[in-house]
Design a protein around this motif. Sequence first.
Motif, short mmCIF file in Angstrom:
data_model
loop_
_atom_site.label_atom_id
_atom_site.label_comp_id
_atom_site.label_asym_id
_atom_site.label_seq_id
_atom_site.Cartn_x
_atom_site.Cartn_y
_atom_site.Cartn_z
N UNK A 1 -20.80 31.34 17.70
CA UNK A 1 -21.59 32.32 18.46
C UNK A 1 -21.04 33.71 18.15
N UNK A 2 -21.90 34.60 17.73
CA UNK A 2 -21.44 35.93 17.38
C UNK A 2 -21.23 36.77 18.62
N UNK A 3 -20.26 37.66 18.55
CA UNK A 3 -19.96 38.52 19.70
C UNK A 3 -20.98 39.62 19.83
N UNK A 4 -21.29 39.95 21.06
CA UNK A 4 -22.19 41.05 21.35
C UNK A 4 -21.43 42.05 22.20
N UNK A 5 -21.49 43.31 21.83
CA UNK A 5 -20.93 44.34 22.69
C UNK A 5 -22.06 45.12 23.28
N UNK A 6 -21.72 46.01 24.17
CA UNK A 6 -22.75 46.75 24.88
C UNK A 6 -22.36 48.20 24.93
N UNK A 7 -23.32 49.08 24.61
CA UNK A 7 -23.06 50.49 24.72
C UNK A 7 -23.39 50.95 26.12
N UNK A 8 -22.70 51.98 26.56
CA UNK A 8 -22.89 52.48 27.92
C UNK A 8 -22.91 53.99 27.84
N UNK A 9 -23.92 54.60 28.43
CA UNK A 9 -24.05 56.04 28.35
C UNK A 9 -24.48 56.59 29.68
N UNK A 10 -23.77 57.57 30.16
CA UNK A 10 -24.18 58.29 31.37
C UNK A 10 -24.78 59.61 30.95
N UNK A 11 -26.07 59.78 31.21
CA UNK A 11 -26.75 61.00 30.78
C UNK A 11 -26.25 62.18 31.60
N UNK A 12 -26.23 63.34 30.98
CA UNK A 12 -25.83 64.55 31.67
C UNK A 12 -26.94 65.02 32.59
N UNK A 13 -26.59 65.95 33.47
CA UNK A 13 -27.57 66.54 34.37
C UNK A 13 -28.50 67.44 33.57
N UNK A 14 -29.77 67.15 33.59
CA UNK A 14 -30.75 67.94 32.85
C UNK A 14 -31.61 68.77 33.79
N UNK A 15 -31.10 69.02 35.00
CA UNK A 15 -31.76 69.91 35.95
C UNK A 15 -33.18 69.47 36.28
N UNK A 16 -33.36 68.17 36.40
CA UNK A 16 -34.64 67.66 36.87
C UNK A 16 -34.38 66.88 38.14
N UNK B 1 -31.61 31.12 16.67
CA UNK B 1 -30.82 30.82 15.48
C UNK B 1 -30.19 32.08 14.93
N UNK B 2 -30.96 33.13 14.81
CA UNK B 2 -30.48 34.35 14.15
C UNK B 2 -29.33 34.98 14.91
N UNK B 3 -29.37 34.94 16.23
CA UNK B 3 -28.32 35.62 17.00
C UNK B 3 -26.99 34.89 16.96
N UNK B 4 -26.92 33.76 16.33
CA UNK B 4 -25.64 33.09 16.09
C UNK B 4 -25.01 33.56 14.78
N UNK B 5 -25.76 34.33 14.01
CA UNK B 5 -25.29 34.85 12.74
C UNK B 5 -24.54 36.16 12.98
N UNK B 6 -23.70 36.53 12.03
CA UNK B 6 -22.96 37.78 12.16
C UNK B 6 -23.77 38.98 11.69
N UNK B 7 -24.87 38.75 10.97
CA UNK B 7 -25.71 39.84 10.46
C UNK B 7 -27.15 39.49 10.79
N UNK C 1 -26.71 35.01 23.26
CA UNK C 1 -26.58 36.46 23.13
C UNK C 1 -25.78 37.07 24.27
N UNK C 2 -25.29 36.24 25.17
CA UNK C 2 -24.68 36.78 26.38
C UNK C 2 -23.16 36.84 26.27
N UNK C 3 -22.66 37.40 25.18
CA UNK C 3 -21.22 37.61 25.04
C UNK C 3 -21.01 39.11 25.18
N UNK C 4 -20.92 39.58 26.42
CA UNK C 4 -21.02 41.01 26.70
C UNK C 4 -19.69 41.72 26.54
N UNK C 5 -19.17 41.76 25.35
CA UNK C 5 -17.93 42.49 25.13
C UNK C 5 -18.18 43.96 25.44
N UNK C 6 -17.32 44.54 26.28
CA UNK C 6 -17.45 45.95 26.62
C UNK C 6 -18.32 46.25 27.81
N UNK C 7 -18.95 45.26 28.40
CA UNK C 7 -19.78 45.50 29.57
C UNK C 7 -18.92 45.88 30.76
#
Length: 515
Positions: free
Chosen positions: A1-16, A142-148, A437-443
């Motif tokens: 099973x290939x590892x999945x990481x997760x990106x995390x972004x906190x948006x800046x204040x855009x005055x809305x 099947x594909x999500x078990x691959x590294x690419x 696909x639920x290997x949430x490295x970095x979550x």
Amino acid sequence: MSAIVLTHLACADHSVSTSLERSTPAAEGVRAEGIIDFLDAVARSNHELHSLMILRHGKVIAEGWWEPYRSDLKHTMYSTSKSFTATAVGLAVSEGLLSLDDEVVSFFPTELPDTVSPYLAALTVKDVITMTTGQDPDPTGVVTRDSNWVRAFLATPIVHEPGSTFLYNTLGTYMLSAIVTAVTGETLLDYLTPRLFAPLGITDVDWQVDPQGRNTGGWGLRIRTEDMARFGQLYLQNGMWRDEQLLPEQWVREATTASILQAPELPDSIRRTSDWLQGYGYQFWRSRHDAFRADGASGQFIIVMPDQDAVIVITSETADMQGELDLVWEYLLPAIQDGPLPGRGDVDATLAERLTTLALPLPVSAGVPAPTLPVAEATYAIAPNDRGIQSLSFQCGSGPCTVAVATDDGEFTFVFGDGAWEYGETTRRGPYRLPAKAVYVGLPPLEVAGAYAWDDEQTLRLILRYIESPHAEMLVARFDGEGVSLTLNNSLAPGSDGPTVEGLRTPSTAVTADR
């Protein structure tokens, strides 16, 4: 099973403004009784709603969260993510970075199989975005078990002429994310943040990524209920937001118009009963009553109703998504009237009160006292098992019950309330519909809520809700002299008996939890 990481972004204040405008049902021409009837029907059903938000004329007229879910929590979108991915494609098209007629192979010259079949060579972005890749079956598992994943997708045989046959293909949506990254040099999330999320006031977004760091596209987005409503309202307004055309109107029309029918051979008598047979656009489903929607597994819905100038957002867990939509059409649709409804303040107030008291059921004790030591405060060594559980520790006197679990992956401690939810965080990964696909490295740590009840003096029932997802775990511990057995179930398989692990009591150990 290939590892999945997760990106995390906190948006800046855009005055809305961070909130949509609020109004009342009557002021916007909606009968509050219809919403109350909908809530009653949900309560009688097997559908478990977690949140509901209804917009009319761009204003929120009803909103509620079923405790322990809350308005400030993000929620797993599952395939609702797909509509956001398609929006990124639309933005890239509008910027001249790609065309729907571009061939998919042109974006990945170094990832192609040794032999490129005629069907693969002919596959276009439009074929992918309309779920007509020609692959069969869906290669996601099947594909999500691959590294690419890109290379594995392109190596998957295409058995139907691209553009000719509808087949839901989640990895196809991932490929759209990969294409956006290829032409922009940015992840899907980074590309969408200044163009979509920030202008809409959507912050603190996260989205899973593949082993190469590309966002997964077809799933993995987590946002809040009101964020879902903003997105639906943007599409209802043909891409316009606060006097700014964020998304080309032509793209909105194309994306939400049926490009292909799912099963054209079926008779109209069957098609009329299903919201999954009304046609498919660019990662949007056409719905009955001339509506369209983004939807995700277990009942995550953004329903856009142009004829009624309304948006309905639901997060939930259900095994019958069509049944949940049927309730929307039966109760909420008829409640929407042509004009304001004066003199209805009382029923609006009744609805408002009802929406503040929504709650999922807590486990109820059978009226027996909690057992005395040593059962209620003990550690058990667990026999070898395929769940990797090594030991269980219980500290369950009066008040909250603390349970510590030592596993092959680490040690985790949970607190369960007696007649109330106890909130906490955990790095343990809960139930998920796509386990490969639920290997949430970095979550970030996951928000949870726990409650317990004693069925009898030897049987402890625990519910652990992962309140940023639709899902929960139901655990039953049975104590018998020196031994314990723990049966593990989760809400993905309601009513079924899950695996059971067993162990023997060791010298008592204190259990401490971060709460």
